[in-house]
Design a protein around this motif. Structure first.
Motif, short mmCIF file in Angstrom:
data_model
loop_
_atom_site.label_atom_id
_atom_site.label_comp_id
_atom_site.label_asym_id
_atom_site.label_seq_id
_atom_site.Cartn_x
_atom_site.Cartn_y
_atom_site.Cartn_z
N GLY A 1 -16.79 -5.96 -3.24
CA GLY A 1 -15.81 -6.51 -2.31
C GLY A 1 -14.96 -7.57 -2.97
N GLU A 2 -13.70 -7.69 -2.53
CA GLU A 2 -12.80 -8.68 -3.15
C GLU A 2 -13.33 -10.10 -3.02
N GLU A 3 -14.01 -10.37 -1.92
CA GLU A 3 -14.44 -11.76 -1.70
C GLU A 3 -15.87 -12.01 -2.19
N ILE B 1 -14.21 -2.56 -1.25
CA ILE B 1 -13.64 -3.15 -0.02
C ILE B 1 -12.58 -4.21 -0.33
N ASP B 2 -11.42 -4.07 0.30
CA ASP B 2 -10.47 -5.18 0.36
C ASP B 2 -10.39 -5.59 1.83
N PRO B 3 -11.07 -6.67 2.20
CA PRO B 3 -11.21 -7.01 3.62
C PRO B 3 -9.91 -7.43 4.29
N ILE B 4 -9.01 -8.02 3.54
CA ILE B 4 -7.61 -8.17 3.95
C ILE B 4 -6.76 -7.90 2.70
N ASP B 5 -6.11 -6.77 2.68
CA ASP B 5 -5.16 -6.52 1.58
C ASP B 5 -3.80 -6.99 2.09
N GLY B 6 -3.21 -7.95 1.36
CA GLY B 6 -1.99 -8.59 1.87
C GLY B 6 -2.33 -9.91 2.55
N THR B 7 -3.22 -10.64 1.92
CA THR B 7 -3.69 -11.92 2.49
C THR B 7 -2.54 -12.88 2.77
N VAL B 8 -1.57 -12.91 1.86
CA VAL B 8 -0.43 -13.82 2.06
C VAL B 8 0.35 -13.42 3.31
N GLY C 1 5.29 -5.11 -6.47
CA GLY C 1 4.64 -6.37 -6.11
C GLY C 1 4.46 -7.24 -7.33
N PHE C 2 4.12 -8.48 -7.11
CA PHE C 2 4.02 -9.46 -8.19
C PHE C 2 2.70 -10.21 -8.09
N GLY C 3 2.05 -10.36 -9.21
CA GLY C 3 0.70 -10.90 -9.22
C GLY C 3 0.64 -12.39 -8.90
N TYR C 4 -0.58 -12.85 -8.70
CA TYR C 4 -0.80 -14.28 -8.43
C TYR C 4 -0.63 -15.09 -9.71
N ASP C 5 -0.76 -14.42 -10.85
CA ASP C 5 -0.62 -15.09 -12.15
C ASP C 5 0.87 -15.16 -12.50
N ARG D 1 11.57 -2.41 -2.46
CA ARG D 1 10.93 -3.01 -1.30
C ARG D 1 9.69 -3.77 -1.78
N ARG D 2 9.49 -4.97 -1.25
CA ARG D 2 8.31 -5.75 -1.60
C ARG D 2 7.57 -6.02 -0.29
N ASN D 3 6.61 -5.14 0.03
CA ASN D 3 5.95 -5.20 1.34
C ASN D 3 4.78 -6.18 1.36
N GLY D 4 4.21 -6.46 0.19
CA GLY D 4 3.18 -7.48 0.11
C GLY D 4 1.76 -7.00 0.24
N ALA D 5 1.53 -5.70 0.24
CA ALA D 5 0.16 -5.19 0.34
C ALA D 5 0.06 -3.87 -0.41
N ALA D 6 -0.69 -3.87 -1.49
CA ALA D 6 -0.73 -2.72 -2.40
C ALA D 6 -1.21 -1.45 -1.71
N ALA D 7 -2.26 -1.57 -0.89
CA ALA D 7 -2.84 -0.37 -0.29
C ALA D 7 -1.83 0.31 0.63
N PHE E 1 5.02 0.62 -7.99
CA PHE E 1 4.36 0.21 -9.22
C PHE E 1 4.06 -1.27 -9.16
N GLU E 2 2.98 -1.64 -9.79
CA GLU E 2 2.58 -3.05 -9.83
C GLU E 2 1.55 -3.26 -10.93
N GLU E 3 1.66 -4.39 -11.61
CA GLU E 3 0.65 -4.79 -12.61
C GLU E 3 -0.37 -5.70 -11.91
N TRP F 1 -10.29 -2.95 -5.76
CA TRP F 1 -10.28 -2.88 -4.30
C TRP F 1 -8.88 -2.69 -3.73
N ASP F 2 -7.84 -3.11 -4.48
CA ASP F 2 -6.46 -2.86 -4.03
C ASP F 2 -6.13 -1.37 -4.08
N LEU F 3 -6.75 -0.72 -5.07
CA LEU F 3 -6.34 0.63 -5.47
C LEU F 3 -7.21 1.75 -4.89
#
Ligand code: LIP
Length: 259
Positions: A70-72, A86-93, A159-163, A185-191, A206-208, A213-215
């Motif tokens: 799980g992500e968390e 598991i990604d319990p919230i994909d698109g947390t932001v 999308g753009f990473g946290y790094d 389009r930048r929707n903010g949630a990979a899944a 596409f996203e780096e 769990w995102d994928l």
């Protein structure tokens, strides 16, 4: 071990549990408690943690010998050969800001890879699911990706990473493509982006920097809808790059991103 049971049963369990987590998450708190992770931009809310705990508990009540990633932080060795990703919230932001499109993404794999997955986006009343070899579905209807699509007509999600340092190359890719495609389009949630490819709501994504769990679930849904998914060189998708599109556009994007 290779799972020899009914993949649809696993998929149905993923759907049931994702919906249960969705009910919890739709009670969005007035005050957030943020836990910083890899960077100040990468955080978990208390709801990410509660959602993962609910999902893990619900899955293990039915399948106590399964593994969990799980992500968390949920991490449990599998005794059955089946592991839930598991990604319990994909698109947390998105969730934190009250924007739509955040989702619960639950994939399930055996030693051969992902065999079923469900992505549930409560704010858009959207449920996608797939079993390997069984096709991909959106709210009960079978879906397929757009193909063929030429690059100059392509609507592409990214999308753009946290790094922040990774954003130099990510923005370079966008700068390269933007003048020669329809739009971004930048929707903010990979899944959900992967599910949008699967249903033809975008032509490619596409996203780096994505994690397993995102994928897991969205990647199966996209491939079961006829999309090709790879890294930047055409190899297996992963942290370096996830690129998903119908076969014709995928070939054009590999060439365009290689320049
Ligand atoms: C997010 C992805 C999004 C990506 C973010 C983050 P999270 O997942 O869905 O596409 O751009 O950097 O990885 O962290 O909200 O589960």
């Amino acid at each position: 071990m290779t799972f020899i049971g009914d993949r649809q049963e696993l998929c149905d369990l993923a759907i049931e549990v994702a919906k249960k987590a969705g009910e919890l998450l739709m009670k969005r708190p007035a005050v957030f408690d943020l836990s910083e992770k890899s960077s100040v931009l990468d955080f978990a809310t208390q709801m990410d943690i509660q959602s993962e705990a609910l999902i893990v508990k619900s899955l293990l009540e039915i399948r106590p010998d399964d593994g969990i990633v799980g992500e968390e932080g949920a991490n449990r060795e599998s005794k059955s050969g089946v592991t839930w990703v598991i990604d319990p919230i994909d698109g947390t932001v998105n969730y934190f800001y009250g924007l739509p499109g955040w989702n619960i993404s639950i994939g399930v794999k055996d030693e051969t890879g992902v065999i079923a997955g469900a992505v549930f986006s409560p704010t858009t009343n959207s449920l996608w699911w797939a079993t390997r070899g069984g096709g991909a579905f959106y709210n009960g209807l079978k879906i397929s990706c757009n193909n063929p699509v030429t690059l100059d007509n392509a609507l592409i999600a990214s999308g753009f990473g946290y790094d922040r340092s990774a954003r130099v190359s990510q923005s370079a890719d966008i700068a390269k493509l933007l003048p020669i495609i329809r739009d971004v389009r930048r929707n903010g949630a990979a899944a959900v982006d992967l599910c949008y490819v699967a249903m033809g709501a975008v032509d490619a994504y596409f996203e780096e920097g994505l994690n397993e769990w995102d994928l897991a679930a969205g990647g199966l849904i996209a491939t079961e809808a006829g999309a090709v998914i790879s890294d930047r060189t055409g190899g297996a998708p992963g942290k370096s790059m996830v690129l998903a599109a119908g076969p014709a556009l995928h070939r054009e994007l590999l060439a365009a991103l290689a320049i």
